[in-house]
Design a protein around this motif. Sequence first.
Motif, PDB file in Angstrom:
ATOM      1  N   TRP A  18       3.518   1.824   4.832  1.00  0.00           N
ATOM      2  CA  TRP A  18       2.665   1.273   3.631  1.00  0.00           C
ATOM      3  C   TRP A  18       1.994   0.408   2.800  1.00  0.00           C
ATOM      4  CZ3 TRP A  18       2.929   6.706   1.545  1.00  0.00           C
ATOM      5  CH2 TRP A  18       2.657   8.006   1.874  1.00  0.00           C
ATOM      6  N   ARG A  19       3.581  -0.890   3.119  1.00  0.00           N
ATOM      7  CA  ARG A  19       3.560  -2.025   2.369  1.00  0.00           C
ATOM      8  C   ARG A  19       2.957  -3.065   2.767  1.00  0.00           C
ATOM      9  NH1 ARG A  19       8.765  -0.046   0.616  1.00  0.00           N
ATOM     10  NH2 ARG A  19       9.408  -0.872   2.038  1.00  0.00           N
ATOM     11  N   LEU A  20       3.105  -2.838   4.027  1.00  0.00           N
ATOM     12  CA  LEU A  20       2.424  -3.504   5.428  1.00  0.00           C
ATOM     13  C   LEU A  20       0.458  -3.751   5.874  1.00  0.00           C
ATOM     14  CD1 LEU A  20       5.000  -3.288   7.866  1.00  0.00           C
ATOM     15  CD2 LEU A  20       4.207  -5.475   7.130  1.00  0.00           C
ATOM     16  N   VAL A  21       0.590  -2.503   5.229  1.00  0.00           N
ATOM     17  CA  VAL A  21      -0.813  -2.120   5.456  1.00  0.00           C
ATOM     18  C   VAL A  21      -1.435  -2.968   4.044  1.00  0.00           C
ATOM     19  CG1 VAL A  21      -3.384  -0.310   4.852  1.00  0.00           C
ATOM     20  CG2 VAL A  21      -0.736   0.103   5.223  1.00  0.00           C
ATOM     21  N   ALA A  22      -1.857  -3.470   3.670  1.00  0.00           N
ATOM     22  CA  ALA A  22      -2.137  -4.600   2.328  1.00  0.00           C
ATOM     23  C   ALA A  22      -1.739  -6.117   2.668  1.00  0.00           C
ATOM     24  CB  ALA A  22      -1.827  -4.216   1.152  1.00  0.00           C
ATOM     25  N   TYR A 124      -1.856   7.879   2.840  1.00  0.00           N
ATOM     26  CA  TYR A 124      -2.234   6.494   2.476  1.00  0.00           C
ATOM     27  C   TYR A 124      -3.152   6.172   1.677  1.00  0.00           C
ATOM     28  CZ  TYR A 124      -2.633   1.312   1.237  1.00  0.00           C
ATOM     29  OH  TYR A 124      -2.739   0.173   1.060  1.00  0.00           O
ATOM     30  N   PHE A 125      -4.492   6.788   1.834  1.00  0.00           N
ATOM     31  CA  PHE A 125      -5.513   6.846   1.128  1.00  0.00           C
ATOM     32  C   PHE A 125      -4.694   8.065   0.089  1.00  0.00           C
ATOM     33  CE2 PHE A 125      -8.583  10.294  -0.522  1.00  0.00           C
ATOM     34  CZ  PHE A 125      -9.558   9.375  -0.102  1.00  0.00           C
ATOM     35  N   ILE A 126      -4.419   9.279  -0.038  1.00  0.00           N
ATOM     36  CA  ILE A 126      -3.792   9.699  -1.194  1.00  0.00           C
ATOM     37  C   ILE A 126      -3.133   8.948  -2.464  1.00  0.00           C
ATOM     38  CG2 ILE A 126      -2.956  11.673  -1.850  1.00  0.00           C
ATOM     39  CD1 ILE A 126      -3.618  13.155   0.012  1.00  0.00           C
ATOM     40  N   GLU A 127      -2.513   8.445  -1.819  1.00  0.00           N
ATOM     41  CA  GLU A 127      -1.097   7.308  -3.136  1.00  0.00           C
ATOM     42  C   GLU A 127      -1.714   6.428  -3.261  1.00  0.00           C
ATOM     43  OE1 GLU A 127       2.898   5.854  -3.402  1.00  0.00           O
ATOM     44  OE2 GLU A 127       2.115   8.119  -2.497  1.00  0.00           O
ATOM     45  N   THR A 128      -2.881   6.108  -2.536  1.00  0.00           N
ATOM     46  CA  THR A 128      -3.462   4.405  -3.094  1.00  0.00           C
ATOM     47  C   THR A 128      -4.474   4.588  -4.614  1.00  0.00           C
ATOM     48  OG1 THR A 128      -4.336   3.905  -1.334  1.00  0.00           O
ATOM     49  CG2 THR A 128      -2.725   3.144  -1.569  1.00  0.00           C
ATOM     50  N   THR A 129      -5.420   5.845  -4.028  1.00  0.00           N
ATOM     51  CA  THR A 129      -6.311   6.539  -4.603  1.00  0.00           C
ATOM     52  C   THR A 129      -6.767   7.617  -5.569  1.00  0.00           C
ATOM     53  OG1 THR A 129      -6.912   7.736  -2.956  1.00  0.00           O
ATOM     54  CG2 THR A 129      -8.034   5.297  -2.910  1.00  0.00           C
ATOM     55  N   SER A 132       0.556   9.301  -6.587  1.00  0.00           N
ATOM     56  CA  SER A 132       1.446   9.584  -5.921  1.00  0.00           C
ATOM     57  C   SER A 132       1.609  10.867  -5.111  1.00  0.00           C
ATOM     58  CB  SER A 132       2.866   9.815  -7.123  1.00  0.00           C
ATOM     59  OG  SER A 132       4.133   9.632  -6.029  1.00  0.00           O
ATOM     60  N   ILE A 133       1.820  10.581  -4.058  1.00  0.00           N
ATOM     61  CA  ILE A 133       2.255  11.510  -2.330  1.00  0.00           C
ATOM     62  C   ILE A 133       3.410  12.915  -3.462  1.00  0.00           C
ATOM     63  CG2 ILE A 133       3.989  10.595  -1.344  1.00  0.00           C
ATOM     64  CD1 ILE A 133       0.805  12.290  -0.258  1.00  0.00           C
ATOM     65  N   ARG A 134       3.827  12.154  -3.946  1.00  0.00           N
ATOM     66  CA  ARG A 134       4.898  13.555  -4.240  1.00  0.00           C
ATOM     67  C   ARG A 134       4.301  14.177  -5.843  1.00  0.00           C
ATOM     68  NH1 ARG A 134       8.315   8.374  -2.882  1.00  0.00           N
ATOM     69  NH2 ARG A 134       9.950   9.747  -1.617  1.00  0.00           N
ATOM     70  N   LYS A 135       3.514  13.874  -5.888  1.00  0.00           N
ATOM     71  CA  LYS A 135       2.797  14.807  -7.531  1.00  0.00           C
ATOM     72  C   LYS A 135       1.731  14.915  -7.244  1.00  0.00           C
ATOM     73  CE  LYS A 135       5.501  11.545 -11.012  1.00  0.00           C
ATOM     74  NZ  LYS A 135       5.362  11.009 -12.063  1.00  0.00           N
ATOM     75  N   VAL A 136       0.790  15.013  -6.049  1.00  0.00           N
ATOM     76  CA  VAL A 136      -0.454  14.857  -6.395  1.00  0.00           C
ATOM     77  C   VAL A 136      -0.388  17.024  -5.851  1.00  0.00           C
ATOM     78  CG1 VAL A 136      -2.563  14.841  -4.088  1.00  0.00           C
ATOM     79  CG2 VAL A 136      -1.633  12.873  -5.603  1.00  0.00           C
ATOM     80  N   ARG A 137      -1.664  16.896  -5.638  1.00  0.00           N
ATOM     81  CA  ARG A 137      -2.063  18.424  -5.800  1.00  0.00           C
ATOM     82  C   ARG A 137      -2.465  18.580  -3.969  1.00  0.00           C
ATOM     83  NH1 ARG A 137      -3.583  20.785 -10.918  1.00  0.00           N
ATOM     84  NH2 ARG A 137      -4.413  19.361 -10.613  1.00  0.00           N
ATOM     85  N   ILE A 138      -1.833  18.472  -2.592  1.00  0.00           N
ATOM     86  CA  ILE A 138      -2.026  18.772  -1.962  1.00  0.00           C
ATOM     87  C   ILE A 138      -2.012  20.758  -0.858  1.00  0.00           C
ATOM     88  CG2 ILE A 138      -2.522  18.022   0.786  1.00  0.00           C
ATOM     89  CD1 ILE A 138      -0.755  15.847  -0.484  1.00  0.00           C
ATOM     90  N   LYS A 247     -12.309   6.838   6.577  1.00  0.00           N
ATOM     91  CA  LYS A 247     -11.556   6.861   7.908  1.00  0.00           C
ATOM     92  C   LYS A 247     -11.429   4.939   8.710  1.00  0.00           C
ATOM     93  CE  LYS A 247     -10.134  10.664   9.031  1.00  0.00           C
ATOM     94  NZ  LYS A 247      -8.110  10.811   8.533  1.00  0.00           N
ATOM     95  N   LYS A 248     -11.868   4.813   7.510  1.00  0.00           N
ATOM     96  CA  LYS A 248     -11.870   2.894   8.300  1.00  0.00           C
ATOM     97  C   LYS A 248     -10.055   2.722   7.946  1.00  0.00           C
ATOM     98  CE  LYS A 248     -14.305   0.211   6.162  1.00  0.00           C
ATOM     99  NZ  LYS A 248     -15.660  -0.420   5.468  1.00  0.00           N
ATOM    100  N   LEU A 249      -9.581   3.533   7.032  1.00  0.00           N
ATOM    101  CA  LEU A 249      -7.640   2.847   6.770  1.00  0.00           C
ATOM    102  C   LEU A 249      -7.456   2.992   7.824  1.00  0.00           C
ATOM    103  CD1 LEU A 249      -7.368   4.441   3.239  1.00  0.00           C
ATOM    104  CD2 LEU A 249      -7.391   2.231   4.288  1.00  0.00           C
ATOM    105  N   LEU A 250      -7.503   3.814   8.926  1.00  0.00           N
ATOM    106  CA  LEU A 250      -6.318   3.900  10.306  1.00  0.00           C
ATOM    107  C   LEU A 250      -6.644   2.752  10.689  1.00  0.00           C
ATOM    108  CD1 LEU A 250      -9.228   6.693  12.502  1.00  0.00           C
ATOM    109  CD2 LEU A 250      -6.243   7.178  11.611  1.00  0.00           C
ATOM    110  N   LEU A 251      -7.433   1.773  10.693  1.00  0.00           N
ATOM    111  CA  LEU A 251      -7.509   0.240  11.385  1.00  0.00           C
ATOM    112  C   LEU A 251      -5.824  -0.337  10.383  1.00  0.00           C
ATOM    113  CD1 LEU A 251      -7.114  -2.125  13.020  1.00  0.00           C
ATOM    114  CD2 LEU A 251      -9.298  -2.000  11.589  1.00  0.00           C
TER     115      LEU A 251
END
Length: 264
Positions: A18-22, A124-129, A132-138, A247-251
């Motif tokens: 995820w750090r490499l994404v940006a 990653y979309f959830i984490e950044t928008t 935290s993935i550990r707190k968001v209710r999915i 889905k642009k985040l796939l790239l």
Amino acid sequence: MNLVSLSALSPEDIGAIWRLVASPGVHLQGTVAWSFEGNGIRTRTTFLKAFHELNLCVIELPNLLKTGERVCDLAGYLDPFYDIYVIRESNHERLAEFAASSRRPVVNAMSNAGHPCEVLTDAYFIETTIGSIRKVRICLWGPPTNVFRSWHELAGVMDFSLVHVCHESFHETVPNVTFSSSAHETVDVVITDGWPRGTEQLSSPLSIEDLSRMGQPVLLPTPPFAVGGELSADPRWYPRFAGYEQKKLLLPVQRAVLRHLLAT
């Protein structure tokens, strides 16, 4: 190191990807063995663009794992020519056997048991928008699929909880996953996926009423989605539809996966 299933990764691996994404783009040296079963329009598009942007040479090997040749022999003969394999193969067991036999990284671009790059992207979309993935209710909505099994794996690796709403006949014991037969609690995100063939009679489409009962969560349907299938209404008219742009985040995520595996 391989990305055949998310359960093989550590939280540190996922954080590094995820750090490499940006991070700034780079040019790499190397050759990709590319074998892609089926259409996979979005996944095919973004992986091919990722190869191009990373300056990787690509050689297509159609139906690489469909031959009768032993996977240990395939890997033994092909490894000297390639630096990484990206394979979409329905037979997950054969893909995993090939990855275990090869001395090169292997990326699962989708199998019948998992879709790790898709789920890493959505997480990653959830984490950044959203948070935290550990707190968001999915909430996962529908019968088990390869996408949902990758979500189960990610929840185990990252130690967060999921609610999976589906018919009781599909309920099983999975760490970090609570199975339910109906929507009865507030969540932040609902994820759907196409129904596997033969599950239609035991599956209920996600409705606007269901979304209301869950507190108007973000709706993230896994494409290709079917209105009249897993969704009863067109998501374009739902105000919290994650949208096509998501889905642009796939790239960038797939590009980051390649960089991480080639570096390790």
